[in-house]
Each structure stands twice: as structure tokens, then as C-alpha cells.
Design a protein around this motif. Structure first.
Motif, PDB file in Angstrom:
ATOM      1  N   LEU A 162      -9.468 -12.723 -10.172  1.00 35.42           N
ATOM      2  CA  LEU A 162      -8.147 -13.101  -9.674  1.00 35.42           C
ATOM      3  C   LEU A 162      -7.118 -12.126 -10.227  1.00 35.42           C
ATOM      4  CD1 LEU A 162      -6.205 -14.986  -8.189  1.00 35.42           C
ATOM      5  CD2 LEU A 162      -6.093 -16.398 -10.257  1.00 35.42           C
ATOM      6  N   LEU A 163      -6.446 -11.423  -9.336  1.00 37.69           N
ATOM      7  CA  LEU A 163      -5.367 -10.507  -9.706  1.00 37.69           C
ATOM      8  C   LEU A 163      -4.054 -11.126  -9.242  1.00 37.69           C
ATOM      9  CD1 LEU A 163      -4.390  -7.690 -10.731  1.00 37.69           C
ATOM     10  CD2 LEU A 163      -4.650  -6.900  -8.355  1.00 37.69           C
ATOM     11  N   ILE A 164      -3.104 -11.293 -10.182  1.00 36.07           N
ATOM     12  CA  ILE A 164      -1.798 -11.866  -9.861  1.00 36.07           C
ATOM     13  C   ILE A 164      -0.766 -10.741  -9.871  1.00 36.07           C
ATOM     14  CG2 ILE A 164      -0.031 -13.535 -10.539  1.00 36.07           C
ATOM     15  CD1 ILE A 164      -2.249 -15.048 -12.030  1.00 36.07           C
ATOM     16  N   LEU A 165      -0.070 -10.580  -8.762  1.00 37.36           N
ATOM     17  CA  LEU A 165       0.960  -9.553  -8.637  1.00 37.36           C
ATOM     18  C   LEU A 165       2.311 -10.235  -8.441  1.00 37.36           C
ATOM     19  CD1 LEU A 165      -0.870  -7.009  -6.289  1.00 37.36           C
ATOM     20  CD2 LEU A 165      -0.704  -6.963  -8.788  1.00 37.36           C
ATOM     21  N   ASP A 166       3.166 -10.136  -9.441  1.00 35.12           N
ATOM     22  CA  ASP A 166       4.469 -10.802  -9.430  1.00 35.12           C
ATOM     23  C   ASP A 166       5.562  -9.805  -9.029  1.00 35.12           C
ATOM     24  OD1 ASP A 166       6.400 -12.711  -9.729  1.00 35.12           O
ATOM     25  OD2 ASP A 166       5.907 -13.209 -11.802  1.00 35.12           O
ATOM     26  N   ASP A 167       6.680 -10.342  -8.537  1.00 38.79           N
ATOM     27  CA  ASP A 167       7.851  -9.547  -8.124  1.00 38.79           C
ATOM     28  C   ASP A 167       7.527  -8.615  -6.968  1.00 38.79           C
ATOM     29  OD1 ASP A 167       9.433 -10.734 -10.040  1.00 38.79           O
ATOM     30  OD2 ASP A 167       9.082  -9.182 -11.537  1.00 38.79           O
ATOM     31  N   TRP A 168       6.654  -9.060  -6.078  1.00 36.29           N
ATOM     32  CA  TRP A 168       6.291  -8.271  -4.896  1.00 36.29           C
ATOM     33  C   TRP A 168       7.543  -8.051  -4.034  1.00 36.29           C
ATOM     34  CZ3 TRP A 168       1.388  -6.647  -2.962  1.00 36.29           C
ATOM     35  CH2 TRP A 168       1.373  -6.228  -1.622  1.00 36.29           C
ATOM     36  N   GLY A 169       7.809  -6.793  -3.697  1.00 32.36           N
ATOM     37  CA  GLY A 169       8.932  -6.460  -2.831  1.00 32.36           C
ATOM     38  C   GLY A 169      10.271  -6.421  -3.509  1.00 32.36           C
ATOM     39  N   LEU A 170      10.307  -6.620  -4.827  1.00 26.77           N
ATOM     40  CA  LEU A 170      11.583  -6.627  -5.542  1.00 26.77           C
ATOM     41  C   LEU A 170      12.215  -5.242  -5.553  1.00 26.77           C
ATOM     42  CD1 LEU A 170      13.350  -8.674  -7.076  1.00 26.77           C
ATOM     43  CD2 LEU A 170      12.267  -7.887  -9.195  1.00 26.77           C
ATOM     44  N   GLU A 171      11.372  -4.210  -5.625  1.00 31.35           N
ATOM     45  CA  GLU A 171      11.842  -2.827  -5.572  1.00 31.35           C
ATOM     46  C   GLU A 171      11.048  -2.073  -4.506  1.00 31.35           C
ATOM     47  OE1 GLU A 171      11.385  -1.145  -9.418  1.00 31.35           O
ATOM     48  OE2 GLU A 171      12.949  -2.371 -10.346  1.00 31.35           O
ATOM     49  N   PRO A 172      11.675  -1.126  -3.810  1.00 31.85           N
ATOM     50  CA  PRO A 172      10.943  -0.373  -2.792  1.00 31.85           C
ATOM     51  C   PRO A 172       9.838   0.485  -3.424  1.00 31.85           C
ATOM     52  CG  PRO A 172      13.118   0.597  -3.182  1.00 31.85           C
ATOM     53  CD  PRO A 172      13.083  -0.701  -3.916  1.00 31.85           C
ATOM     54  N   LEU A 173       8.719   0.606  -2.732  1.00 26.67           N
ATOM     55  CA  LEU A 173       7.609   1.405  -3.236  1.00 26.67           C
ATOM     56  C   LEU A 173       7.781   2.864  -2.845  1.00 26.67           C
ATOM     57  CD1 LEU A 173       4.573  -0.914  -2.351  1.00 26.67           C
ATOM     58  CD2 LEU A 173       5.656  -0.625  -4.583  1.00 26.67           C
ATOM     59  N   GLN A 174       7.412   3.752  -3.765  1.00 26.96           N
ATOM     60  CA  GLN A 174       7.400   5.176  -3.471  1.00 26.96           C
ATOM     61  C   GLN A 174       6.063   5.549  -2.828  1.00 26.96           C
ATOM     62  OE1 GLN A 174      10.330   6.741  -3.995  1.00 26.96           O
ATOM     63  NE2 GLN A 174      11.010   4.724  -4.716  1.00 26.96           N
ATOM     64  N   GLY A 175       5.976   6.788  -2.332  1.00 26.60           N
ATOM     65  CA  GLY A 175       4.776   7.213  -1.623  1.00 26.60           C
ATOM     66  C   GLY A 175       3.491   7.036  -2.407  1.00 26.60           C
ATOM     67  N   GLY A 176       3.490   7.527  -3.655  1.00 28.07           N
ATOM     68  CA  GLY A 176       2.302   7.408  -4.480  1.00 28.07           C
ATOM     69  C   GLY A 176       1.974   5.962  -4.826  1.00 28.07           C
ATOM     70  N   GLN A 177       3.002   5.135  -4.988  1.00 24.78           N
ATOM     71  CA  GLN A 177       2.781   3.725  -5.303  1.00 24.78           C
ATOM     72  C   GLN A 177       2.164   2.986  -4.129  1.00 24.78           C
ATOM     73  OE1 GLN A 177       6.802   2.682  -6.402  1.00 24.78           O
ATOM     74  NE2 GLN A 177       6.409   3.056  -8.588  1.00 24.78           N
ATOM     75  N   ARG A 178       2.595   3.319  -2.920  1.00 27.78           N
ATOM     76  CA  ARG A 178       1.983   2.707  -1.731  1.00 27.78           C
ATOM     77  C   ARG A 178       0.500   3.041  -1.660  1.00 27.78           C
ATOM     78  NH1 ARG A 178       7.184   3.865   0.716  1.00 27.78           N
ATOM     79  NH2 ARG A 178       6.522   5.984   1.234  1.00 27.78           N
ATOM     80  N   ASN A 179       0.175   4.283  -1.968  1.00 31.22           N
ATOM     81  CA  ASN A 179      -1.243   4.691  -1.951  1.00 31.22           C
ATOM     82  C   ASN A 179      -2.040   3.951  -3.024  1.00 31.22           C
ATOM     83  OD1 ASN A 179      -0.851   6.507   0.162  1.00 31.22           O
ATOM     84  ND2 ASN A 179      -0.324   8.184  -1.226  1.00 31.22           N
ATOM     85  N   ASP A 180      -1.427   3.780  -4.210  1.00 27.90           N
ATOM     86  CA  ASP A 180      -2.101   3.031  -5.283  1.00 27.90           C
ATOM     87  C   ASP A 180      -2.384   1.601  -4.846  1.00 27.90           C
ATOM     88  OD1 ASP A 180      -1.949   5.246  -6.914  1.00 27.90           O
ATOM     89  OD2 ASP A 180      -0.142   4.575  -7.955  1.00 27.90           O
ATOM     90  N   LEU A 181      -1.384   0.965  -4.235  1.00 31.19           N
ATOM     91  CA  LEU A 181      -1.542  -0.421  -3.799  1.00 31.19           C
ATOM     92  C   LEU A 181      -2.603  -0.528  -2.707  1.00 31.19           C
ATOM     93  CD1 LEU A 181      -0.428  -3.219  -4.374  1.00 31.19           C
ATOM     94  CD2 LEU A 181       1.313  -2.837  -2.609  1.00 31.19           C
ATOM     95  N   MET A 182      -2.652   0.469  -1.849  1.00 30.02           N
ATOM     96  CA  MET A 182      -3.673   0.490  -0.808  1.00 30.02           C
ATOM     97  C   MET A 182      -5.068   0.583  -1.418  1.00 30.02           C
ATOM     98  SD  MET A 182      -4.453   0.376   2.335  1.00 30.02           S
ATOM     99  CE  MET A 182      -6.182   0.329   2.760  1.00 30.02           C
TER     100      MET A 182
END
Length: 251
Positions: A162-182
Motif C-alpha cells: 500500500l502506497l499512500i500519496l498525500d497532497d496530490w495536485g497541490l503543486e503542479p508537476l514538472q516534466g521529470g516529476q510526471r515521468n517519475d509518477l508514471m
């Protein structure tokens, strides 16, 4: 007896060792028992000791933000918390079935508390969990890229049941961060469960990710088998503060 205890401790069966010492120190209590009964007591103590240690280890690993328990869920506040839905969620079958849970609602509505209570119960059942605030996880991934441990960190995140991700969407994601999340969502898809906490309604998550192609891929993996909790109402923290102030005034 010393040699017996030495062998038991070498095999890391501390619960059994402590139980055997108790039996030796209280012979009148156990002398009428059959060998099989005394052996069962030793094994039961070892089993309980291991379960307790595992639970404590899983809780330390989870790094939960709040010490919350399902038995303390507050249904009195009007925040759209459905008892029948919660009765289903607390069974954790969604976790066994590798489904996701999305909790959205305004600040202070108890989203993080509920997530931590569910994770606490998951640890009790032997599931590995990890709580992250999105921003902090992204910082750790950036550091991992810099020191060469990025593949190892991704592999570890993928292993949490179980992975809990809090504060989703609180700050815009940068290009590299989007790739990490993917990468994370792709690794976990149909292999483990992800619990997302956000102040944004799920209809706005697409735009919060940024890139439309990556957003499609991330949300497809996250939402297709997800349970949803949409909380409403005034901040519970604010209400608690007002009640405390009122009590202090009356006293």
C-alpha cells in the motif's frame, strides 16, 4: 536448561525462550499439564511475539503522518462519510485485490486521518505500507537520480503493498516529476494498491498533472479499479478548535 535456552535464542525464538523461562519459574502452574499443552503454550508465545514485532516493524517502515485507528472514526460530523462504504473499506479486501482508493475533500475534512487509520489496520494484518507527501517523494527521487540509487528506490516503492500519496495536485508537476509518477503507477498497476489523498476533486486531476498524454496513462492506471471517498463539509480541525475555545471560555 541453559543449553536449551541458548539454542532457542540462536534460532531467534525469543518469545519461546521467555515462555520457557516462565514455565521453569512457575512449576506449580504448569506441572499438571501434558507435554503437548506446554509445547503449544511455548509456540503460541513465539507466534504472538513475532506478530507483535512484525507489526511494529511495518509501522516504523510506513512512516504514517498520524497515529489513527479505525475504531475512532467519527461519523457525527456531516462530511459525507458513508457508513456502509466504510464498513466495506475497513475489511481491506480492496487491498487484497490490489485495488486503489482515492480520497478527496476540503482541507481539514479528515482525509489523511482516514488514510492513516486504514494503513494502521493494513500493517496489523501484515501488509507493507508507506506514506509520502508527493512533494517529499519527488525530492527523494531527485536525490536518488543524483546519487545513482534511482532504480533501487523505484523498486522499493513498487514493493509496498500500500502506497499512500498525500497532497496530490497541490503543486503542479514538472516534466521529470510526471515521468517519475508514471514509472511508479506503471510498476504498481495490478500488482499493489495506491491510496491517493487530494483537496482537488478527481475531475481536476487530469489538468493538475499537466501533460495530457502522461496524464491519460497515469489516471488510467490509477482510476480504473479505484474506490472513491468524496468528503465534504467544514474543517474538522476548525470545529475542534472552536469547541476547545468554547470549553476554555466556560471553564
Amino acid at each position: 536448561m541453559n543449553r536449551t535456552l541458548e539454542l532457542i535464542r540462536e534460532m531467534r525464538m525469543s518469545g519461546m525462550a521467555d515462555a520457557l523461562i516462565t514455565q521453569q519459574e512457575q512449576p506449580a502452574t504448569y506441572q499438571e499439564m501434558a507435554f503437548e499443552e506446554r509445547l503449544l503454550l511455548l509456540l503460541d508465545q513465539e507466534h504472538s511475539w513475532r506478530n507483535g514485532n512484525r507489526h511494529a516493524r511495518l509501522l516504523r517502515q510506513a512512516k504514517l503522518r498520524l497515529n489513527a485507528h479505525l475504531k475512532d472514526i467519527d461519523y457525527q460530523h456531516s462530511r459525507g462519510l458513508n457508513k456502509s462504504q466504510m464498513a466495506e473499506l475497513v475489511q481491506l479486501q480492496w487491498l487484497d485485490q490490489k485495488q486503489n482508493l482515492l480520497i478527496s475533500g476540503p482541507c481539514g475534512s479528515g482525509k489523511t486521518w482516514l488514510a492513516c487509520a486504514l494503513a494502521q489496520a493494513a500493517c496489523q494484518k501484515g501488509h507493507s505500507c508507506r506514506y509520502y507527501r508527493i512533494r517529499r517523494m519527488m525530492r527523494e527521487l531527485e536525490q536518488a537520480k543524483a546519487d545513482g540509487s534511482y532504480p533501487k528506490v523505484l523498486k522499493q516503492i513498487a514493493r509496498y503493498q500500500l502506497l499512500i500519496l498525500d497532497d496530490w495536485g497541490l503543486e503542479p508537476l514538472q516534466g521529470g516529476q510526471r515521468n517519475d509518477l508514471m514509472e511508479i503507477m506503471d510498476d504498481r498497476h495490478q500488482n499493489s494498491s495506491t491510496l491517493v489523498i487530494s483537496q482537488l476533486p478527481t475531475t481536476e486531476w487530469y489538468h493538475s498533472i499537466g501533460d495530457s498524454t502522461i496524464a491519460d496513462a497515469i489516471l488510467d492506471r490509477l482510476m480504473h479499479n479505484a474506490h472513491r471517498l468524496n468528503l465534504k463539509g467544514e474543517s474538522m480541525r476548525k470545529k475542534a478548535g472552536e469547541k476547545l475555545a468554547q470549553n476554555e471560555h466556560l471553564s
